[in-house]
Design an enzyme around this catalytic site. Structure first.
Site, PDB file in Angstrom:
ATOM      1  CD  GLU A 267      -4.777   5.289   0.853  1.00  0.00           C
ATOM      2  OE1 GLU A 267      -4.682   6.007   1.843  1.00  0.00           O
ATOM      3  OE2 GLU A 267      -5.796   4.614   0.576  1.00  0.00           O
TER       4      GLU A 267
ATOM      5  NE  ARG B 175      -6.418  -4.850 -19.450  1.00  0.00           N
ATOM      6  CZ  ARG B 175      -7.107  -4.544 -20.552  1.00  0.00           C
ATOM      7  NH1 ARG B 175      -8.155  -3.756 -20.477  1.00  0.00           N
ATOM      8  NH2 ARG B 175      -6.758  -5.048 -21.711  1.00  0.00           N
TER       9      ARG B 175
ATOM     10  CG  ASP C 269      -8.805   9.520 -23.989  1.00  0.00           C
ATOM     11  OD1 ASP C 269      -7.797   8.785 -24.076  1.00  0.00           O
ATOM     12  OD2 ASP C 269      -9.907   9.117 -23.565  1.00  0.00           O
TER      13      ASP C 269
ATOM     14  CB  THR D  98      -5.060   2.909 -21.880  1.00  0.00           C
ATOM     15  OG1 THR D  98      -4.717   2.962 -23.266  1.00  0.00           O
ATOM     16  CG2 THR D  98      -6.558   3.125 -21.734  1.00  0.00           C
TER      17      THR D  98
ATOM     18  CE1 TYR E 183      -4.306   0.816  -0.267  1.00  0.00           C
ATOM     19  CE2 TYR E 183      -4.331  -1.458   0.522  1.00  0.00           C
ATOM     20  CZ  TYR E 183      -4.968  -0.387  -0.101  1.00  0.00           C
ATOM     21  OH  TYR E 183      -6.240  -0.519  -0.560  1.00  0.00           O
TER      22      TYR E 183
ATOM     23  CE  LYS F 102      -7.592   1.157 -24.848  1.00  0.00           C
ATOM     24  NZ  LYS F 102      -8.682   2.155 -24.997  1.00  0.00           N
TER      25      LYS F 102
END
Ligand SMILES: *Cc1c(COP(=O)(O)O)cnc(C)c1O
Length: 428
Positions: A64, A243, A208, A234, A62, A237
């Site tokens: 954050e 991903r 985008d 992303t 973790y 692609k």
């Protein structure tokens, strides 16, 4: 019951031992990705290095916050990983600032709304039927429900983005954000023309580049860096990473974007993905990747030409990028029927609406195909010609299972000569 201690004499069981069902399904997918021609333009083959980083212990941590400003201890390795990912992306794209924490493309876009809009504010994006993405304000998306969305489209005559309409809608509605970027549009996006219009109405311009970020990184599509205020993408692609999602922006928006991602929208970043993004950015900075990205476009043009010669009608008449939108109307076969027959024959693509499609979105007139994945296998012009021939045979004989099975066999054979990245060679 506690786990028995594992050591060299009592090693931890493998996936195949713990969960043979899931293991078998993963092997099945590996085989499918090896044996088929994958033409879905948003898909690719991540390298073994990217997959190794994704499948690492970083998934356990973790973190954050951002490097140097975390809410949990133990970030000695994580801060280095995230900083490398950011620095490499900034260098790759020439951007002032990068955020690599968005879980995927859609959350990256939501962060833009959070940074610049209040609920109910006007926004603009390319409509879904014209090739835009759901998250650019389409009505079924949260972005069309929570904001006042005004979609622009493409021109009726040539199916190119209608800049007269963009300007007219922008002046009428004064959007906070104008999206430019596409998911089913085979032509170059003219970022500079969008910039002019955004400036006329004082809107934030967000590009985008989810589909084309690999092309942009390699100079195979013009870059919006220095033109758009914010760029989202992303990473899985054409960029060929894991991903995930990323945001690039001008320095003046860096704080707003970082805050929007965390704590605005997300909790802990996916550190295994961050590491794999860093690996992908390193790979994308090589001459080999540059050649790859240009070959994607060369293959798409070759395939478009060969399909035209077989009597296929292409939206806008061809392509400038990695994808082709086929209008099957002249062939007399609906998109869904064709896509399903192609899948049975080993050619995997998706049915898609074409601009001004008279048919319904769930049973439209078109097919969307792209060359990123087959180019990652090393395929070139002669394979594109064979592919066009196979596609023509499948569409013509879509009800003849003998023809489909013969083609599937020929494709499996071709695929043996073009091993894709990232798929281990295993015994059958
Ligand atoms: C794929 C895509 C997205 C969404 O990405 P996900 O990772 O599927 O959420 C956003 N915008 C565009 C233009 C896309 O093509």
């Amino acid at each position: 019951m506690s786990q028995p201690a594992t050591n060299s004499r009592n090693p931890e069981p493998t996936l195949a031992q713990v969960d043979p069902e899931i293991d078998a399904l993963i092997r099945q997918e590996e085989r499918r990705e090896f044996e088929k021609l994958r033409l879905i333009p948003s898909e690719n083959y991540a390298s073994r290095a990217v997959i190794e980083a994704t499948g690492s212990v970083l998934t356990n941590k973790y973190s954050e916050g951002y490097a140097g400003k975390r809410y949990y201890e133990g970030q000695q390795a994580i801060d280095g990983i995230e900083s490398l990912a950011i620095d490499r992306l900034k260098a790759l794209f020439g951007a002032d600032h990068a955020n690599v924490q968005p879980y995927s493309g859609s959350p990256a876009n939501l962060a833009v709304y959070l940074a610049f809009c209040s609920p109910g504010d006007p926004i603009m994006g390319l409509g879904l039927p014209a090739g835009g993405h759901l998250t650019h304000g389409w009505k079924v998306s949260i972005t069309g429900k929570y904001f006042e969305s005004h979609a622009y489209g493409v021109r009726k005559d040539d199916h190119r983005i209608d800049f007269d309409e963009v300007r007219r809608l922008a002046k009428e509605h004064r959007p906070k954000v104008i999206w430019c970027g596409t998911t089913a549009y085979p032509r170059v996006v003219d970022f500079a023309r969008f910039r002019e219009i955004a400036d006329e109405v004082d809107a934030i311009l967000c590009a985008d580049i989810a589909h084309i970020s690999g092309l942009v990184a390699a100079g195979a599509h013009p870059s919006p860096v220095g033109i758009a205020d914010v760029i989202t993408s992303t990473t899985h692609k054409t960029l060929r990473g894991p991903r995930g999602g990323m945001i690039l922006c001008k320095q003046e928006h860096a704080k707003a974007m970082d805050r929007a991602v965390f704590p605005g929208l997300q909790g802990g970043p996916h550190n295994h993905t961050t590491a794999a993004i860093a690996v992908a950015a390193k790979e994308a900075s090589t001459p080999e990747f540059k050649a790859y990205a240009h070959q994607i476009v060369a293959n798409a043009k070759e395939l478009a030409q060969a399909l035209s010669e077989k009597g296929f009608s292409l939206v806008t008449g061809g392509t400038d990028n990695h994808l082709i939108l086929v209008d099957l109307t002249p062939k007399g076969v609906p998109g869904k029927v064709a896509a399903q027959a192609l899948d049975r024959a080993g050619i995997v693509c998706n049915y898609n609406s074409i601009p001004f499609d008279p048919r319904k979105p769930f049973d439209p007139s078109g097919l969307r195909i792209g060359t990123p994945a087959i180019t990652s296998r090393g395929m070139g012009p002669s394979e594109m010609k064979r592919l066009a021939g196979w596609m023509d045979d499948v569409v013509t004989h879509h009800e003849d299972e003998t023809v489909l099975a013969r083609i599937a066999g020929e494709i499996t054979e071709l695929c043996q000569d073009f091993a894709p990245p990232g798929i281990p060679i295993r015994d059958a």
